[in-house]
Scaffold this active site. Sequence first.
Site, short mmCIF file in Angstrom:
data_model
loop_
_atom_site.label_atom_id
_atom_site.label_comp_id
_atom_site.label_asym_id
_atom_site.label_seq_id
_atom_site.Cartn_x
_atom_site.Cartn_y
_atom_site.Cartn_z
N ASP B 72 0.89 -1.14 0.00
CA ASP B 72 0.00 0.00 0.00
C ASP B 72 0.93 1.20 0.00
OD1 ASP B 72 -2.62 1.07 -0.06
OD2 ASP B 72 -2.46 1.63 2.04
N ASP B 158 3.47 10.37 -9.93
CA ASP B 158 4.85 10.53 -10.42
C ASP B 158 5.10 11.86 -11.16
OD1 ASP B 158 6.10 8.25 -9.41
OD2 ASP B 158 5.50 7.01 -11.11
#
Lengths: 197, 197
Positions: B72, B158
């Site tokens: 996670d 990202d």
Amino acid sequence: MRRIVLATRNEHKVGELRAILAELGVAVDLVGVSEYPDVPDVAETELSFSGNALLKAVAVAEATGLPAIADDSGICVDALNGMPGIFSARWAGKHGDDEANLDLLLAQVSDVPEEHRGAKFVCAAALAEPGGRRVVEEGRIEGTLLRARRGQGGFGYDPIFQPHGYQVSTAELSSEEKNRISHRRRAFAALAPRLPV
Amino acid sequence: MRRIVLATRNEHKVGELRAILAELGVAVDLVGVSEYPDVPDVAETELSFSGNALLKAVAVAEATGLPAIADDSGICVDALNGMPGIFSARWAGKHGDDEANLDLLLAQVSDVPEEHRGAKFVCAAALAEPGGRRVVEEGRIEGTLLRARRGQGGFGYDPIFQPHGYQVSTAELSSEEKNRISHRRRAFAALAPRLPV
């Protein structure tokens, strides 16, 4: 009566604060900043309720030459580490879209179980006098987050917040009841003795 | 080679982890849980990365009878008290809408000045064996939040994360470079010695 400018363009908030101040026995001529169209908007760049409330009160006091009060308030959700917090009014990305903010918060915590749905409303109320005093006080009310809207009153996150000791949401309280227990009431009750009258 | 099930249906993540494990010299037959269509989805009801990673690994190990790993991960933004955190994949309200999540986060922090744009990626990696061991390890990478997307690589947040010491976003790194420094790499590097081989 002394005129005090409230640093908001939200007429809901002006009306609610007039009622709160009347209830507190504070006799002032409270007007919203919309009465002073030349006052520029202030970006809320501080990272605390108190910091943002002071920022707004100081900017309005300097621009109008009048005592100004401002508040910054929001909902702090335990499971979100106290967020939306100071971002409450822009949680869904743009300022003041109450419906989008509320829908987003409900969706984010949809998997959060009952025992972790604690939340509180927090309000910082600030006073600034032109070139003079700055005062800030905080008030809060604790409760839990509901799973769906309840009630038609209030604004913002009121329909999904249930104060401790109540079986209804803050949007199901009468405005008199809400203004007796709310975070804004508590913050302005603390600030009231410091207001210029 | 020992088969290990990765508790995700995201093939990006399976591919990335295969590359990371190969780089770490761990020879396992890693498959995504999509290979086992009967395994039910697990609601991420815990309030920590480690708790959710363990929850998923245990559920998949019990349902498949095979060792399972799960992770996670998320982005923790200083100005949001560490949120989106465990809510990163559902920040905009529904699971896995990367574009909406990223747009929302950018909009929420649009007024936050440079000096408060610190953030980190955090990953918890968990291993569960059927009826047996449970292990969990964490990895992190610190950086700052950009104001707009940069780069085409990676996934999730990202394009708006710049690691400390770099002048590019994690979406501008080659996948080899990213997998050398990422939070997932660091978490699985810590977990690797504990994997059954």
